[in-house]
Scaffold this motif. Structure first.
Motif, PDB file in Angstrom:
ATOM      1  N   MET A 149       0.832  -1.176   0.000  1.00 51.30           N
ATOM      2  CA  MET A 149       0.000   0.000   0.000  1.00 51.30           C
ATOM      3  C   MET A 149       0.886   1.251   0.000  1.00 51.30           C
ATOM      4  O   MET A 149       1.854   1.339   0.722  1.00 51.30           O
ATOM      5  N   THR A 150       0.530   2.212  -0.807  1.00 50.00           N
ATOM      6  CA  THR A 150       1.273   3.453  -0.904  1.00 50.00           C
ATOM      7  C   THR A 150       1.019   4.317   0.316  1.00 50.00           C
ATOM      8  O   THR A 150      -0.118   4.475   0.753  1.00 50.00           O
ATOM      9  N   ARG A 151       2.089   4.870   0.857  1.00 46.81           N
ATOM     10  CA  ARG A 151       1.964   5.762   2.013  1.00 46.81           C
ATOM     11  C   ARG A 151       1.321   7.075   1.581  1.00 46.81           C
ATOM     12  O   ARG A 151       1.755   7.709   0.625  1.00 46.81           O
ATOM     13  N   ARG A 152       0.297   7.473   2.297  1.00 46.90           N
ATOM     14  CA  ARG A 152      -0.351   8.762   2.049  1.00 46.90           C
ATOM     15  C   ARG A 152      -0.147   9.634   3.275  1.00 46.90           C
ATOM     16  O   ARG A 152      -0.304   9.170   4.397  1.00 46.90           O
ATOM     17  N   ASP A 153       0.194  10.863   3.036  1.00 52.75           N
ATOM     18  CA  ASP A 153       0.459  11.804   4.122  1.00 52.75           C
ATOM     19  C   ASP A 153      -0.598  12.900   4.168  1.00 52.75           C
ATOM     20  O   ASP A 153      -1.112  13.337   3.131  1.00 52.75           O
ATOM     21  N   VAL A 154      -0.876  13.344   5.376  1.00 51.58           N
ATOM     22  CA  VAL A 154      -1.754  14.490   5.569  1.00 51.58           C
ATOM     23  C   VAL A 154      -0.965  15.738   5.158  1.00 51.58           C
ATOM     24  O   VAL A 154       0.216  15.871   5.482  1.00 51.58           O
ATOM     25  N   PHE A 155      -1.631  16.627   4.437  1.00 50.18           N
ATOM     26  CA  PHE A 155      -1.004  17.886   4.074  1.00 50.18           C
ATOM     27  C   PHE A 155      -1.994  19.021   4.301  1.00 50.18           C
ATOM     28  O   PHE A 155      -3.196  18.804   4.414  1.00 50.18           O
ATOM     29  N   GLU A 156      -1.459  20.215   4.388  1.00 47.07           N
ATOM     30  CA  GLU A 156      -2.273  21.424   4.496  1.00 47.07           C
ATOM     31  C   GLU A 156      -1.968  22.292   3.287  1.00 47.07           C
ATOM     32  O   GLU A 156      -0.853  22.260   2.768  1.00 47.07           O
ATOM     33  N   TYR A 157      -2.959  23.052   2.860  1.00 50.84           N
ATOM     34  CA  TYR A 157      -2.698  23.975   1.760  1.00 50.84           C
ATOM     35  C   TYR A 157      -3.534  25.238   1.923  1.00 50.84           C
ATOM     36  O   TYR A 157      -4.554  25.255   2.596  1.00 50.84           O
ATOM     37  N   ALA A 158      -3.034  26.298   1.310  1.00 50.45           N
ATOM     38  CA  ALA A 158      -3.736  27.578   1.279  1.00 50.45           C
ATOM     39  C   ALA A 158      -3.520  28.197  -0.091  1.00 50.45           C
ATOM     40  O   ALA A 158      -2.457  28.026  -0.701  1.00 50.45           O
ATOM     41  N   LEU A 159      -4.528  28.876  -0.562  1.00 49.64           N
ATOM     42  CA  LEU A 159      -4.400  29.603  -1.818  1.00 49.64           C
ATOM     43  C   LEU A 159      -3.745  30.950  -1.555  1.00 49.64           C
ATOM     44  O   LEU A 159      -3.876  31.521  -0.476  1.00 49.64           O
ATOM     45  N   LEU A 160      -3.031  31.442  -2.549  1.00 56.00           N
ATOM     46  CA  LEU A 160      -2.524  32.805  -2.535  1.00 56.00           C
ATOM     47  C   LEU A 160      -3.449  33.621  -3.410  1.00 56.00           C
ATOM     48  O   LEU A 160      -3.731  33.244  -4.550  1.00 56.00           O
ATOM     49  N   ARG A 161      -3.930  34.704  -2.871  1.00 61.12           N
ATOM     50  CA  ARG A 161      -4.870  35.554  -3.599  1.00 61.12           C
ATOM     51  C   ARG A 161      -4.233  36.899  -3.883  1.00 61.12           C
ATOM     52  O   ARG A 161      -3.519  37.446  -3.044  1.00 61.12           O
ATOM     53  N   VAL A 162      -4.531  37.422  -5.054  1.00 58.36           N
ATOM     54  CA  VAL A 162      -4.095  38.766  -5.390  1.00 58.36           C
ATOM     55  C   VAL A 162      -5.284  39.695  -5.180  1.00 58.36           C
ATOM     56  O   VAL A 162      -6.376  39.458  -5.704  1.00 58.36           O
ATOM     57  N   VAL A 163      -5.057  40.720  -4.372  1.00 59.77           N
ATOM     58  CA  VAL A 163      -6.076  41.717  -4.050  1.00 59.77           C
ATOM     59  C   VAL A 163      -5.509  43.072  -4.504  1.00 59.77           C
ATOM     60  O   VAL A 163      -4.871  43.768  -3.722  1.00 59.77           O
ATOM     61  N   PRO A 164      -5.713  43.420  -5.773  1.00 61.00           N
ATOM     62  CA  PRO A 164      -5.051  44.602  -6.322  1.00 61.00           C
ATOM     63  C   PRO A 164      -5.392  45.903  -5.609  1.00 61.00           C
ATOM     64  O   PRO A 164      -4.554  46.783  -5.482  1.00 61.00           O
ATOM     65  N   ARG A 165      -6.637  46.027  -5.161  1.00 59.27           N
ATOM     66  CA  ARG A 165      -7.057  47.220  -4.418  1.00 59.27           C
ATOM     67  C   ARG A 165      -7.687  46.738  -3.119  1.00 59.27           C
ATOM     68  O   ARG A 165      -8.863  46.400  -3.077  1.00 59.27           O
ATOM     69  N   VAL A 166      -6.884  46.700  -2.088  1.00 60.05           N
ATOM     70  CA  VAL A 166      -7.295  46.117  -0.810  1.00 60.05           C
ATOM     71  C   VAL A 166      -8.598  46.723  -0.313  1.00 60.05           C
ATOM     72  O   VAL A 166      -9.457  46.016   0.220  1.00 60.05           O
ATOM     73  N   GLU A 167      -8.800  48.004  -0.538  1.00 65.12           N
ATOM     74  CA  GLU A 167     -10.011  48.659  -0.043  1.00 65.12           C
ATOM     75  C   GLU A 167     -11.270  48.132  -0.712  1.00 65.12           C
ATOM     76  O   GLU A 167     -12.357  48.199  -0.145  1.00 65.12           O
ATOM     77  N   ARG A 168     -11.153  47.573  -1.913  1.00 64.05           N
ATOM     78  CA  ARG A 168     -12.322  47.024  -2.610  1.00 64.05           C
ATOM     79  C   ARG A 168     -12.570  45.559  -2.256  1.00 64.05           C
ATOM     80  O   ARG A 168     -13.684  45.059  -2.401  1.00 64.05           O
ATOM     81  N   GLY A 169     -11.543  44.840  -1.862  1.00 63.52           N
ATOM     82  CA  GLY A 169     -11.699  43.445  -1.460  1.00 63.52           C
ATOM     83  C   GLY A 169     -11.844  42.453  -2.601  1.00 63.52           C
ATOM     84  O   GLY A 169     -12.043  41.271  -2.362  1.00 63.52           O
ATOM     85  N   GLU A 170     -11.751  42.902  -3.839  1.00 59.42           N
ATOM     86  CA  GLU A 170     -11.850  41.981  -4.986  1.00 59.42           C
ATOM     87  C   GLU A 170     -10.540  41.211  -5.127  1.00 59.42           C
ATOM     88  O   GLU A 170      -9.457  41.786  -4.948  1.00 59.42           O
ATOM     89  N   CYS A 171     -10.658  39.917  -5.433  1.00 59.93           N
ATOM     90  CA  CYS A 171      -9.442  39.116  -5.502  1.00 59.93           C
ATOM     91  C   CYS A 171      -9.580  37.982  -6.510  1.00 59.93           C
ATOM     92  O   CYS A 171     -10.681  37.680  -6.978  1.00 59.93           O
ATOM     93  N   PHE A 172      -8.437  37.371  -6.822  1.00 60.61           N
ATOM     94  CA  PHE A 172      -8.410  36.158  -7.635  1.00 60.61           C
ATOM     95  C   PHE A 172      -7.231  35.306  -7.179  1.00 60.61           C
ATOM     96  O   PHE A 172      -6.266  35.810  -6.595  1.00 60.61           O
ATOM     97  N   ASN A 173      -7.321  34.014  -7.416  1.00 62.18           N
ATOM     98  CA  ASN A 173      -6.288  33.078  -6.993  1.00 62.18           C
ATOM     99  C   ASN A 173      -5.074  33.165  -7.924  1.00 62.18           C
ATOM    100  O   ASN A 173      -5.226  33.206  -9.147  1.00 62.18           O
ATOM    101  N   ALA A 174      -3.881  33.181  -7.305  1.00 61.71           N
ATOM    102  CA  ALA A 174      -2.655  33.287  -8.089  1.00 61.71           C
ATOM    103  C   ALA A 174      -1.581  32.304  -7.639  1.00 61.71           C
ATOM    104  O   ALA A 174      -0.474  32.340  -8.136  1.00 61.71           O
ATOM    105  N   GLY A 175      -1.911  31.428  -6.710  1.00 57.61           N
ATOM    106  CA  GLY A 175      -0.908  30.466  -6.265  1.00 57.61           C
ATOM    107  C   GLY A 175      -1.452  29.561  -5.188  1.00 57.61           C
ATOM    108  O   GLY A 175      -2.564  29.739  -4.699  1.00 57.61           O
ATOM    109  N   VAL A 176      -0.628  28.588  -4.844  1.00 58.46           N
ATOM    110  CA  VAL A 176      -0.998  27.623  -3.808  1.00 58.46           C
ATOM    111  C   VAL A 176       0.243  27.317  -2.965  1.00 58.46           C
ATOM    112  O   VAL A 176       1.358  27.217  -3.487  1.00 58.46           O
ATOM    113  N   LEU A 177       0.037  27.203  -1.652  1.00 59.41           N
ATOM    114  CA  LEU A 177       1.065  26.790  -0.694  1.00 59.41           C
ATOM    115  C   LEU A 177       0.691  25.419  -0.178  1.00 59.41           C
ATOM    116  O   LEU A 177      -0.480  25.191   0.172  1.00 59.41           O
ATOM    117  N   VAL A 178       1.637  24.504  -0.118  1.00 58.85           N
ATOM    118  CA  VAL A 178       1.373  23.159   0.393  1.00 58.85           C
ATOM    119  C   VAL A 178       2.415  22.829   1.455  1.00 58.85           C
ATOM    120  O   VAL A 178       3.616  23.056   1.252  1.00 58.85           O
TER     121      VAL A 178
END
Length: 127
Positions: free
Chosen positions: A1-30
């Motif tokens: 059986m292949t070893r499977r590991d628990v991992f955590e991840y978070a998306l990186l979001r780009v928020v060009p104008r912080v005061e507006r709060g609009e964003c889109f995904n631009a990366g992932v951290l694992v």
């Protein structure tokens, strides 16, 4: 059986104008504690960035995303975090901040291939 590991991840979001709060995904951290693994992959969609802010600093946003990848990679590119273990680097990167590049919520999963998981998540959630 292949070893499977628990991992955590978070998306990186780009928020060009912080005061507006609009964003889109631009990366992932694992992060996987069991493997002392931390990695980031990014992809900046310039059209989305310009749609949210025609005057956005594309070069600055790219530099911020590259800096996250550098911290994950460790070594000289990690700056002051160079001596930190993978977990400390991940926790520092996911800390809330009010900047153009922001981390999203942390999620978890299981995988047998951490490097492959980074690419899978990037394709699924970013590109």
């Amino acid at each position: 059986m292949t070893r499977r590991d628990v991992f955590e991840y978070a998306l990186l979001r780009v928020v060009p104008r912080v005061e507006r709060g609009e964003c889109f995904n631009a990366g992932v951290l694992v992060y996987c504690r069991a493997r002392s693994f931390v990695a980031a992959r990014t992809h900046l969609d310039e059209a989305k960035l310009r749609a949210l802010d025609p005057d956005a600093d594309v070069i600055g946003v790219r530099a911020a995303l590259r800096a996250v990848e550098g911290v994950c990679g460790g070594g000289a590119e990690a700056g002051q975090a160079a001596g930190d273990d993978a977990g400390r680097r991940f926790r520092w990167l996911i800390a809330p901040r009010s900047t153009v590049v922001q981390p999203g919520a942390v999620h978890s999963g299981l995988t047998a291939d951490l490097a492959g998981e980074v690419e899978r998540l990037l394709d699924l959630l970013v590109r």
